[in-house]
Design a protein around this motif. Sequence first.
Motif, short mmCIF file in Angstrom:
data_model
loop_
_atom_site.label_atom_id
_atom_site.label_comp_id
_atom_site.label_asym_id
_atom_site.label_seq_id
_atom_site.Cartn_x
_atom_site.Cartn_y
_atom_site.Cartn_z
N TYR A 156 -7.81 -4.48 13.04
CA TYR A 156 -8.55 -5.03 11.91
C TYR A 156 -8.35 -4.16 10.66
O TYR A 156 -8.57 -2.94 10.72
N PRO A 157 -8.00 -4.75 9.53
CA PRO A 157 -7.93 -3.97 8.30
C PRO A 157 -9.32 -3.83 7.68
O PRO A 157 -10.26 -4.54 8.07
N PRO A 158 -9.49 -2.94 6.71
CA PRO A 158 -10.77 -2.85 6.01
C PRO A 158 -11.15 -4.19 5.40
O PRO A 158 -10.28 -4.97 4.97
N VAL A 159 -12.43 -4.48 5.33
CA VAL A 159 -12.90 -5.78 4.84
C VAL A 159 -12.37 -6.08 3.45
O VAL A 159 -11.93 -7.20 3.16
N SER A 160 -12.38 -5.10 2.57
CA SER A 160 -11.97 -5.35 1.18
C SER A 160 -10.48 -5.16 0.95
O SER A 160 -10.00 -5.36 -0.17
N GLY A 161 -9.73 -4.79 1.99
CA GLY A 161 -8.29 -4.61 1.85
C GLY A 161 -7.89 -3.16 2.02
O GLY A 161 -8.69 -2.24 1.86
N TYR A 162 -6.61 -2.94 2.35
CA TYR A 162 -6.10 -1.58 2.50
C TYR A 162 -6.22 -0.81 1.18
O TYR A 162 -6.01 -1.36 0.11
N GLN A 163 -6.52 0.46 1.30
CA GLN A 163 -6.72 1.31 0.12
C GLN A 163 -5.49 1.31 -0.78
O GLN A 163 -5.61 1.21 -2.01
N ASP A 164 -4.29 1.45 -0.20
CA ASP A 164 -3.10 1.54 -1.05
C ASP A 164 -2.83 0.24 -1.78
O ASP A 164 -2.38 0.25 -2.94
N LEU A 165 -3.12 -0.90 -1.16
CA LEU A 165 -2.94 -2.17 -1.86
C LEU A 165 -3.95 -2.31 -2.99
O LEU A 165 -3.60 -2.73 -4.11
N ARG A 166 -5.20 -1.94 -2.73
CA ARG A 166 -6.21 -2.04 -3.79
C ARG A 166 -5.90 -1.08 -4.94
O ARG A 166 -6.10 -1.42 -6.11
N GLU A 167 -5.38 0.10 -4.61
CA GLU A 167 -4.97 1.02 -5.67
C GLU A 167 -3.81 0.44 -6.49
O GLU A 167 -3.79 0.56 -7.72
#
Length: 400
Positions: free
Chosen positions: A66-77
């Motif tokens: 399962y990925p993080p609910v809000s999305g992977y950190q690197d993608l959000r960055e």
Amino acid sequence: MNYPLSDRINNMSESATLAMAAKARELKSQGIDIISLSLGEPDFKTPKHIQEAGKAAIDSGKYFAYPPVSGYQDLREAIAAKLQKENNIPSSAEQIVVSNGAKQSLANVMMALLNPGDEVIVFAPYWVSYAELVKLAEATPVFVTGTLENDFKPTAEQLKAAITPKTRAVLYSSPCNPTGSVFSKAELESIAEVVKAHENLLVISDEIYEHINFGNEGHVSIGSFPGMAERTITVNGFSKGFAMTGWRVGYISAPLPIAKAATKIQGQITSGNSSIAQRAALAAITEDLKPTFEMTKIYQKRRDMMLDLLNQMPGVITNVPTGAFYIFPDISSFFGKSDGQTIIKDADDLAIYMLNKAHVSVVTGGAFGAPDCIRISYAASDDELKEAMIRMKKVLSELK
């Protein structure tokens, strides 16, 4: 046995674009040669380097949990960096929520913001799901309608007149689905000034078509204006500009309390977006944009061809869309006419007439808040578009 359904579902309209696509598929299954111009789906394949990123994610064996609910950190960055660099929108990874397409992003926002009795001003013509998502959150859509003469764009003055103490947000898309119209910097600045005059009034700016823009000014985000970052929820995704409809990756950038609320909603409904799709999205947003620019050039050539062919049809009135991949002609001159068997009462009738007689699927403008129009998608090959316009011209000429 009786199966009573909720008022919520009974009051919801089916998506007209998906309904027309389903009818077209049904006729195709019967062996009828249907040209489908109803769905807003790029006819291009996802660029190869994005496909390869998805494959590499699978082969790495790292992305099966399962990925993080809000999305992977690197993608959000990466999304936040893109918004700051390309859109001049102040953003951080904490303000980004990655979802299963921009449609879920919008639904999250509506559920997080709205209460019964709230109003959302929706610029019309509007994408079919806007009004239904507002109603799903038990709020009321209030439509402010632009005219064909103004490229279907509502004005700041119209917005000002529509605001009431119940108004919670203003919702629009630019480039616009269904009209292809693009708000200029000056027009958005005027809208921003109206919004800033009202305490706690928010803007929900759907920018999913930002890369498919034919204007000299380029794409402008309302969240980039002074005083608007804290009032704007920017909605975007990968489906249109990167031909990634089936990958289902959308996102919002929002003030932190709203981003947290959208994450809370998503955590109870779907959790995080597909892990593999997110790795492909990261490649899309950080690597070569040349395929996106090439697609946009082709869309512009198709637009010009389609305008030329439509303008050869008496009774069809078009403006010149400057983005997305739609033309939204006024076809009201055919209302009341007949081919001797079918009487065309409205755009709904004309869309069905086109499907049954010309074997071309389009979408009624009534679903977009513009009952005098139809939406034609030119996300199809040149040969299909030319043949569709030949068929359309023929059957329209039979209406007297």
